[in-house]
Design a protein around this motif. Structure first.
Motif, PDB file in Angstrom:
ATOM      1  N   GLN A 119       0.837  -1.200   0.000  1.00 29.76           N
ATOM      2  CA  GLN A 119       0.000   0.000   0.000  1.00 29.76           C
ATOM      3  C   GLN A 119       0.868   1.244   0.000  1.00 29.76           C
ATOM      4  OE1 GLN A 119      -3.575   0.380   0.104  1.00 29.76           O
ATOM      5  NE2 GLN A 119      -3.229  -1.607  -0.826  1.00 29.76           N
ATOM      6  N   ALA A 122       2.700   1.510  -3.318  1.00 33.41           N
ATOM      7  CA  ALA A 122       1.834   2.000  -4.396  1.00 33.41           C
ATOM      8  C   ALA A 122       1.743   3.517  -4.308  1.00 33.41           C
ATOM      9  CB  ALA A 122       0.448   1.368  -4.288  1.00 33.41           C
ATOM     10  N   GLY A 123       1.625   4.043  -3.102  1.00 35.49           N
ATOM     11  CA  GLY A 123       1.608   5.496  -2.930  1.00 35.49           C
ATOM     12  C   GLY A 123       2.930   6.125  -3.363  1.00 35.49           C
ATOM     13  N   GLN A 124       4.013   5.467  -2.995  1.00 35.27           N
ATOM     14  CA  GLN A 124       5.328   6.016  -3.345  1.00 35.27           C
ATOM     15  C   GLN A 124       5.522   6.109  -4.855  1.00 35.27           C
ATOM     16  OE1 GLN A 124       7.726   3.243  -1.002  1.00 35.27           O
ATOM     17  NE2 GLN A 124       8.435   4.949   0.241  1.00 35.27           N
ATOM     18  N   LEU A 126       3.401   6.471  -7.007  1.00 33.99           N
ATOM     19  CA  LEU A 126       2.526   7.511  -7.559  1.00 33.99           C
ATOM     20  C   LEU A 126       3.009   8.900  -7.157  1.00 33.99           C
ATOM     21  CD1 LEU A 126      -0.915   5.787  -6.919  1.00 33.99           C
ATOM     22  CD2 LEU A 126       0.142   6.196  -9.140  1.00 33.99           C
ATOM     23  N   MET A 128       3.525  10.197  -4.164  1.00 28.88           N
ATOM     24  CA  MET A 128       2.969  10.838  -2.966  1.00 28.88           C
ATOM     25  C   MET A 128       4.066  11.050  -1.928  1.00 28.88           C
ATOM     26  SD  MET A 128      -0.582   8.911  -2.290  1.00 28.88           S
ATOM     27  CE  MET A 128      -1.582   8.281  -3.599  1.00 28.88           C
ATOM     28  N   THR A 129       3.864  12.074  -1.097  1.00 27.90           N
ATOM     29  CA  THR A 129       4.803  12.310  -0.007  1.00 27.90           C
ATOM     30  C   THR A 129       4.454  11.373   1.153  1.00 27.90           C
ATOM     31  OG1 THR A 129       3.401  13.929   1.069  1.00 27.90           O
ATOM     32  CG2 THR A 129       4.918  14.760  -0.597  1.00 27.90           C
ATOM     33  N   ASN A 130       5.380  11.259   2.098  1.00 28.83           N
ATOM     34  CA  ASN A 130       5.125  10.369   3.231  1.00 28.83           C
ATOM     35  C   ASN A 130       3.863  10.757   3.987  1.00 28.83           C
ATOM     36  OD1 ASN A 130       7.223   8.607   2.846  1.00 28.83           O
ATOM     37  ND2 ASN A 130       8.679   9.910   3.947  1.00 28.83           N
ATOM     38  N   GLN A 132       1.249  12.400   2.799  1.00 28.39           N
ATOM     39  CA  GLN A 132       0.082  12.068   1.967  1.00 28.39           C
ATOM     40  C   GLN A 132      -0.221  10.575   2.045  1.00 28.39           C
ATOM     41  OE1 GLN A 132       1.444  13.591  -1.811  1.00 28.39           O
ATOM     42  NE2 GLN A 132       0.340  15.518  -1.572  1.00 28.39           N
ATOM     43  N   ARG A 136      -3.749   9.738   3.461  1.00 27.07           N
ATOM     44  CA  ARG A 136      -4.681   9.370   2.405  1.00 27.07           C
ATOM     45  C   ARG A 136      -4.764   7.884   2.128  1.00 27.07           C
ATOM     46  NH1 ARG A 136      -7.173  13.135  -0.315  1.00 27.07           N
ATOM     47  NH2 ARG A 136      -6.693  15.234   0.394  1.00 27.07           N
ATOM     48  N   VAL A 137      -3.704   7.154   2.484  1.00 29.28           N
ATOM     49  CA  VAL A 137      -3.698   5.732   2.145  1.00 29.28           C
ATOM     50  C   VAL A 137      -3.783   4.866   3.400  1.00 29.28           C
ATOM     51  CG1 VAL A 137      -2.365   3.863   1.087  1.00 29.28           C
ATOM     52  CG2 VAL A 137      -2.405   6.128   0.020  1.00 29.28           C
ATOM     53  N   THR A 138      -2.860   5.092   4.325  1.00 26.47           N
ATOM     54  CA  THR A 138      -2.716   4.184   5.456  1.00 26.47           C
ATOM     55  C   THR A 138      -3.787   4.394   6.528  1.00 26.47           C
ATOM     56  OG1 THR A 138      -0.347   4.440   5.059  1.00 26.47           O
ATOM     57  CG2 THR A 138      -0.994   3.263   7.030  1.00 26.47           C
ATOM     58  N   MET A 140      -6.903   5.389   7.006  1.00 24.81           N
ATOM     59  CA  MET A 140      -8.253   4.820   6.977  1.00 24.81           C
ATOM     60  C   MET A 140      -8.216   3.305   7.206  1.00 24.81           C
ATOM     61  SD  MET A 140     -10.925   6.359   6.820  1.00 24.81           S
ATOM     62  CE  MET A 140     -12.654   6.022   6.646  1.00 24.81           C
ATOM     63  N   GLN A 141      -7.196   2.662   6.655  1.00 24.80           N
ATOM     64  CA  GLN A 141      -7.075   1.213   6.838  1.00 24.80           C
ATOM     65  C   GLN A 141      -6.686   0.889   8.277  1.00 24.80           C
ATOM     66  OE1 GLN A 141      -4.862  -0.732   3.598  1.00 24.80           O
ATOM     67  NE2 GLN A 141      -5.008   1.178   2.480  1.00 24.80           N
TER      68      GLN A 141
END
Ligand SMILES: Nc1ncnc2c1ncn2[C@@H]1O[C@H](COP(=O)(O)OP(=O)(O)OP(=O)(O)O)[C@@H](O)[C@H]1O
Ligand SMILES: [Mg+2]
Lengths: 219, 260
Positions: A119, A122-124, A126, A128-130, A132, A136-138, A140-141
Motif C-alpha cells: 500500500q 503504491a503510494g510512493q 505515484l 505521494m509524499t510520506n 500524503q 490518504r492511504v494508510t 483509513m485502513q
C-alpha cells in the motif's frame, strides 16, 4: 432523599465522564506519537519507548495514579498538584492519559504494521509524499483495523474511571458509597451500576455503528 | 537519444548481490519483456528503477537526464526521489489498489493531490477536480471499466482490479510503464483481459518494461526480450532471436521449461 442521591450520583458521574473524555482526547494523539516512537528505526528512541510502554502496561493503573499524585511531593519535595481538588483531578487525568496512551499505542502499532507494505509502495510510485501516504492511504485502513480493539479499551476505560477515588477524586461510586455511612442505605451503590451499564451500552451502540460505517471497504 | 538508459546497475542486500551489473537502453515507444528464472532479480530491477530500493551501483538516465548515479557522492533527497519516480509507473503483481477508494478515486487520487500544489488551486479547485475526474473516467473506459467507476476493489475481480491498477499508473502519464508479472496473481481465465490491455498500450506506443512468464505474450508484444539470470543479463535481443535462436545455453535451458 431520592433527589439528593440522584444529584450526588449525577455529580460523580459527571466527574467520571470528564476523566473519560479527557483521557480519550489526550491518549489518542499521544498514543499515535508513542506508536511511532516504538516503531522508530533509531534504537535510542525505540528501546526507551518500548521500555516505558512495557512498564506502564505491566503495572496497575491504581499504582500509577498513586505514584503520579504523591511522587512529586514526596520524592522531589515539591507537590506540583497543589492540595486542592483541581490538582488531584489534573493528576488523575494525566495518569489516565499516559496509561491509556500506552495501551492505545500498541493497538495503533499493530494497526499500522498490519497495513501491507504494498500500500505504501503504491503510494510512493505515484509520487505521494510520506504524509500524503499516511493520511490518504494508510490511516483509513488503520482506523478500520483498530476500531474493534479500541472499542474494548474504551469500555474498560469507562469502568477504570472508578479508580480515581484512590486519590480522592470523587467519582460516582464514591458518591454512592458515602450513603452507606451517612444514611445506612445501599441502593445508591446499585444505582451507580445502572449509570455504567447505560453509558457502556451507549458506547457499544456507537462503536457498532462506526464499525458498520467502515464496512464499505475490506482490508 | 534513448528514452531510458540503465548502466551497470547493481544491488546488494547485506552481503548477497542480487543485481550484478545490468545495462540496457530503450527507445521511446518500445516494449521490453524481461524473462528469467525465479530469484534472478527481475523484481529487484523494477524496484530499483522505481526507487523503491536504492541501487548500490550504476546509473539511471531518462532522455539523457541522469536520475541516479551511484558515483555521485550526494545522496538523493526525499523530494528528488519523488520527482524521479514520476518519470515511471509501476504495476504490481498483486495490484495494491487502495481498498478504501472506488476505482475512480484510486485512479484520480495522486493527480488530485498534485493539483493541490498548484498556485491557483484555491480558486479553481472545482474545475481542476472535475477535469481530473473526467480524464480518469476516460482512462477507466479505455481499460474496459467504464461501468465500474464507483466500485470498490473488493467488488471487482482480480483482472478488473489489475486493469484499474494499470489505469492508475497511466493517469500520471509516466514516460516508462513497468509491469511486474501483472497476471501471475490471476486465475488463468482472467489473464487474457489484462494482457489485452497491455497489448493495446503497446499498439499505442507506450514505452513499457514487462516482467512476465507468459512467453507467447512476450514474444508477440515485445520489441526486445531481456533474459536475466542470477542478477546478470544473460541474453538480450529481438524475441525472434532470444526465444527461437538463443545464443546462451542458460537461455535454452530456461526456455525448454516452457515448451510442450
Ligand atoms: N529485501 C531483500 N533483502 C534480501 N534479499 C532480497 C530482498 N529482496 C530480494 N532479495 C533476494 O534477491 C533475489 C532476487 O529476488 P527477486 O524478487 O528480484 O527475483 P525475481 O527474479 O523477481 O523472482 P520471481 O520470478 O520469483 O519473482 C532473491 O534471491 C531474493 O531472495
Ligand atoms: Mg519477482
Amino acid at each position: 432523599m431520592f433527589l439528593t442521591v440522584l444529584n450526588s450520583l449525577n455529580q460523580g458521574f459527571f466527574k467520571a465522564l470528564e476523566i473519560f473524555a479527557l483521557t480519550l482526547l489526550g491518549a489518542i494523539p499521544l498514543g499515535f506519537i508513542i506508536a511511532f516512537g516504538s516503531m522508530s528505526r533509531y534504537r535510542v528512541l525505540r528501546y526507551p519507548v518500548k521500555l516505558v510502554v512495557w512498564i506502564v502496561r505491566g503495572t496497575p493503573l491504581m499504582l500509577q495514579l498513586l505514584i503520579i499524585y504523591y511522587g512529586p511531593g514526596l520524592l522531589l519535595g515539591n507537590n506540583w498538584w497543589g492540595g486542592g481538588a483541581a490538582g488531584r483531578f489534573t493528576a488523575a487525568s494525566l495518569a489516565f492519559i499516559f496509561n491509556y496512551a500506552c495501551y492505545f499505542s500498541e493497538i495503533f502499532r499493530g494497526g499500522i504494521q498490519g497495513v501491507p507494505r504494498g500500500q505504501r509502495e503504491a503510494g510512493q510510485v505515484l509520487g505521494m509524499t510520506n504524509s500524503q501516504i499516511f493520511f490518504r492511504v494508510t490511516l483509513m485502513q488503520v482506523i478500520k483495523r483498530i476500531v474493534p480493539p479500541m472499542g474494548n479499551e474504551i469500555i474498560t476505560l469507562v469502568k477504570d474511571t472508578s479508580l480515581v477515588r484512590v486519590i480522592a477524586v470523587y467519582e460516582i461510586i464514591w458518591n454512592g458509597e458515602k450513603f452507606i455511612k451517612s444514611s445506612g442505605i445501599i441502593w445508591p451503590l446499585f444505582f451507580t451500576g445502572l449509570y455504567y451499564l447505560a453509558f457502556s451500552g451507549l458506547l457499544t451502540l456507537l462503536l457498532g455503528w462506526i464499525e458498520k460505517k467502515l464496512d464499505y471497504f475490506k482490508v | 537519444m534513448a528514452l531510458l538508459d540503465v548502466c551497470d546497475l547493481k544491488k546488494s542486500f547485506d552481503r548477497t548481490q542480487v543485481l550484478r551489473g545490468i545495462s540496457f537502453s530503450m527507445e521511446e515507444g518500445e516494449t521490453l519483456s524481461v524473462i528469467g528464472p525465479s530469484g534472478g532479480g527481475k523484481t529487484t530491477l523494477l524496484r530499483c528503477l522505481n526507487f523503491l530500493e536504492i541501487p548500490s551501483g550504476g546509473k539511471i538516465a531518462v532522455k539523457g537526464e541522469t536520475l541516479f548515479d551511484a558515483a555521485d557522492p550526494h545522496s538523493l533527497s526525499e523530494a528528488e526521489i519523488r520527482r524521479n519516480r514520476l518519470h515511471f509507473g509501476l504495476v504490481f503483481q498483486n495490484f495494491n489498489l487502495f481498498p478504501q477508494y472506488t476505482a475512480l478515486d484510486n485512479v484520480s487520487l495522486a493527480l488530485k493531490l498534485q493539483a493541490k500544489a498548484l498556485p491557483d488551486y484555491p480558486s479553481r479547485r472545482r474545475e481542476l477536480n472535475e477535469q481530473i475526474d473526467q480524464n480518469c473516467e476516460e482512462l477507466l473506459r479505455r481499460v474496459g471499466l467504464g461501468e465500474k467507476l464507483r466500485h470498490y476493489p473488493h467488488q471487482l475481480s482480480g483482472g478488473q482490479q489489475q486493469r484499474v491498477a494499470i489505469a492508475r499508473a497511466m493517469a500520471l502519464k509516466p514516460e516508462v510503464l513497468f509491469f511486474d508479472e501483472p497476471t501471475s496473481a490471476l486465475d488463468p481465465e482472467l489473464t487474457g483481459e489484462v494482457l489485452n490491455v497491455i497489448r493495446q498500450l503497446a499498439r499505442e506506443k507506450m514505452t513499457m518494461v514487462i516482467v512476465t512468464h507468459e512467453m507467447s505474450f512476450a514474444e508477440a508484444v515485445s520489441d526486445q526480450v531481456l533474459f536475466i539470470d542470477d542478477g546478470r543479463i544473460e541474453e538480450m535481443g529481438p524475441p525472434s532471436q532470444v526465444m527461437h535462436a538463443p545464443q546462451s545455453e542458460r537461455t535454452r535451458q530456461f526456455l525448454r521449461g516452457y515448451e510442450r
